[in-house]
Design an enzyme around this catalytic site. Structure first.
Site, PDB file in Angstrom:
ATOM      1  N   ASN A 152     -12.991   0.245 -51.097  1.00 38.70           N
ATOM      2  CA  ASN A 152     -13.094   1.333 -52.069  1.00 38.70           C
ATOM      3  C   ASN A 152     -12.061   2.432 -51.852  1.00 38.70           C
ATOM      4  O   ASN A 152     -11.601   3.051 -52.794  1.00 38.70           O
ATOM      5  CB  ASN A 152     -14.504   1.928 -52.056  1.00 38.70           C
ATOM      6  CG  ASN A 152     -15.050   2.157 -50.672  1.00 38.70           C
ATOM      7  OD1 ASN A 152     -15.046   1.263 -49.828  1.00 38.70           O
ATOM      8  ND2 ASN A 152     -15.535   3.349 -50.411  1.00 38.70           N
ATOM      9  N   CYS A 327     -18.272   9.309 -51.571  1.00 36.79           N
ATOM     10  CA  CYS A 327     -19.388   9.525 -50.652  1.00 36.79           C
ATOM     11  C   CYS A 327     -18.981  10.339 -49.426  1.00 36.79           C
ATOM     12  O   CYS A 327     -19.798  10.998 -48.821  1.00 36.79           O
ATOM     13  CB  CYS A 327     -19.957   8.203 -50.198  1.00 36.79           C
ATOM     14  SG  CYS A 327     -20.015   7.012 -51.498  1.00 36.79           S
TER      15      CYS A 327
HETATM   16  C1  LIG Z   1     -17.757  -0.922 -51.573  1.00 32.45           C
HETATM   17  C2  LIG Z   1     -18.998  -0.168 -51.948  1.00 32.45           C
HETATM   18  N1  LIG Z   1     -20.204  -0.620 -51.543  1.00 32.45           N
HETATM   19  C3  LIG Z   1     -21.345   0.008 -51.851  1.00 32.45           C
HETATM   20  C4  LIG Z   1     -21.337   1.158 -52.615  1.00 32.45           C
HETATM   21  C5  LIG Z   1     -22.643   1.830 -52.928  1.00 32.45           C
HETATM   22  O1  LIG Z   1     -23.041   1.560 -54.255  1.00 32.45           O
HETATM   23  P1  LIG Z   1     -24.130   2.516 -54.983  1.00 32.45           P
HETATM   24  O2  LIG Z   1     -23.400   3.787 -55.312  1.00 32.45           O
HETATM   25  O3  LIG Z   1     -24.530   1.736 -56.209  1.00 32.45           O
HETATM   26  O4  LIG Z   1     -25.249   2.696 -54.049  1.00 32.45           O
HETATM   27  C6  LIG Z   1     -20.117   1.675 -53.071  1.00 32.45           C
HETATM   28  C7  LIG Z   1     -20.073   2.932 -53.840  1.00 32.45           C
HETATM   29  O5  LIG Z   1     -19.163   3.736 -53.702  1.00 32.45           O
HETATM   30  C8  LIG Z   1     -18.913   0.988 -52.729  1.00 32.45           C
HETATM   31  O6  LIG Z   1     -17.722   1.443 -53.125  1.00 32.45           O
END
Ligand SMILES: Cc1ncc(COP(=O)(O)O)c(C=O)c1O
Length: 387
Positions: A152, A327
């Site tokens: 991400n 995040c």
């Molecule tokens: C690679 C990855 N995994 C998991 C998540 C978490 O997803 P959610 O926001 O639906 O909990 C994200 C969100 O940024 C992400 O980029």
């Protein structure tokens, strides 16, 4: 003022067709509980089965292997805890990488504290985990490998299919977090050799708070983490989020339909952003892999300045971007991903991520490239780090 959204790895706007689909399940007679026996329930049960079938088709899976969850975070937690708990008689070793999303990394670390043996593999300067490192880390006690499909923060696409083959040969469960890759590059559970795979609605023009966990038929995986009813064939207790699931299924359908054309278009814009920034501003470094990266993803380090200051200045020009992942952007800690690729802490604070999406145009990119140069010059003039 112009309003340009460049943070599609953070979240995406809900597609109008998705919103329309959700509205149908928030109004009229479409409110039934799929577990009820009367016609309201039956009607929704049928729709839920159709949504499950759509998602399964998109992943190359069977409908019975699809579980709806509350999002990517829950899917990752369920996948890892479920596999670890069900296989702990076989072994207690779990392998992951240093650049996973916290939903994976912190879950694995929590299992480490609970007595599991964990290996967190390093990555190269592009954020790529090496298949040889995975092979070397496997022991007789390894029960789970969890590696993301695409990162991400830096957009790098991992050698997931190769790791999947290795896991299959060694009879180890393989979990793939495909939250960022789905809709941008092909995601097929057979091609990836995935036994567990996570998706999230809000990264693909669907709603927030809904996701998918694919669980391969026949693997050892613990039943629902929640105590409660028998929903989702005992794999996830709780009445299903029907409007969310219907929206997600529509978003999945659209993502698959538009993927190839849209990814080719976004790749053109992506490369224009990369060329424009690295070609016209000094001391800007592209982070992540130069070619094996998501078609909509760019990420950079700007030396001598703070990513937050660039963001605020861009915001004043109507451009919404991000530093690292949404995040972690509220934390003062340097990003774990940038640290893992070897970025010194003082440089890690100068990160900027531009992630493109369906409404972005060539003109948006031109405007961005026009406004960013004077912003960087001004911030550098004020920076005590630049002499
Ligand atoms: C690679 C990855 N995994 C998991 C998540 C978490 O997803 P959610 O926001 O639906 O909990 C994200 C969100 O940024 C992400 O980029």
């Amino acid at each position: 003022m112009r309003s340009i959204y460049f943070d599609h790895s953070g979240t995406t706007p809900v597609h109008p067709a998705v919103a329309e689909e959700m509205y149908r399940f928030l109004t009229g007679d479409n409110f039934g509980n799929p577990s009820s026996i009367h016609r309201y329930g039956l009607q929704i049960r049928k729709k839920l089965a159709e949504a499950r079938e759509k998602v399964a088709q998109a992943l190359g899976a069977d409908a019975g292997e699809i579980v709806f969850t509350s999002g990517g975070t829950e899917s990752d937690n369920m996948a890892i805890h479920g596999a670890a708990q069900a296989n702990k008689n076989k072994g207690n070793h779990i392998i992951t990488s240093a650049v996973e999303h916290h939903a994976v990394l912190n879950t694995v670390k929590a299992l480490g504290k609970a007595g599991f043996d964990i290996t967190i593999l390093p990555v190269d300067q592009y954020g790529m985990v090496s298949v040889d490192d995975v092979a070397a880390a496997i022991t007789d006690k390894t029960i789970l490998i969890t590696i993301m499909h695409a990162n991400n923060e830096v957009g790098t696409i991992m050698p997931a299919a190769e790791i999947g083959r290795l896991a299959r040969e060694r009879k180890i469960i393989f979990h793939v977090d495909a939250v960022q890759s789905f809709g941008k590059i092909p995601v097929n559970v057979e091609d990836l050799g995935a036994d567990l795979l996570s998706l999230s609605g809000h990264k693909i023009y669907g709603p927030k708070g809904v996701g998918v966990l694919y669980i391969r038929k026949g693997i050892r995986w613990r039943q629902s983490l929640f105590h409660g009813g028998a929903q989702e064939r005992l794999r996830r207790a709780g009445t299903e989020n029907i409007p969310g699931i219907m929206g997600l299924a529509r978003a999945v359908e659209l993502a698959v339909e538009n993927r190839d054309n849209e990814s080719a278009r976004l790749m053109g814009l992506r490369d224009k952003v990369i060329r424009g920034l690295t070609g016209s501003i000094e001391d800007v470094i592209l982070t992540g892999h130069p070619t094996r990266r998501l078609p909509n993803h760019t990420s950079f380090l700007f030396k001598y300045i703070e990513g937050e200051s660039i963001l605020l200045s861009l915001d004043m020009k109507g451009i919404a971007a991000s530093t690292g992942s949404a995040c972690t952007s509220r934390s003062l800690e340097p990003s774990h991903v940038l640290t893992a690729i070897g970025t010194p802490p003082e440089e890690a604070h100068g990160s900027l991520r531009i992630t493109l999406g369906k409404d972005n145009t060539e003109e948006d990119v031109d405007y961005f490239l026009e406004v960013i140069k004077p912003i960087v010059e001004k911030l550098r003039d004020m920076s005590p780090l630049k002499d």
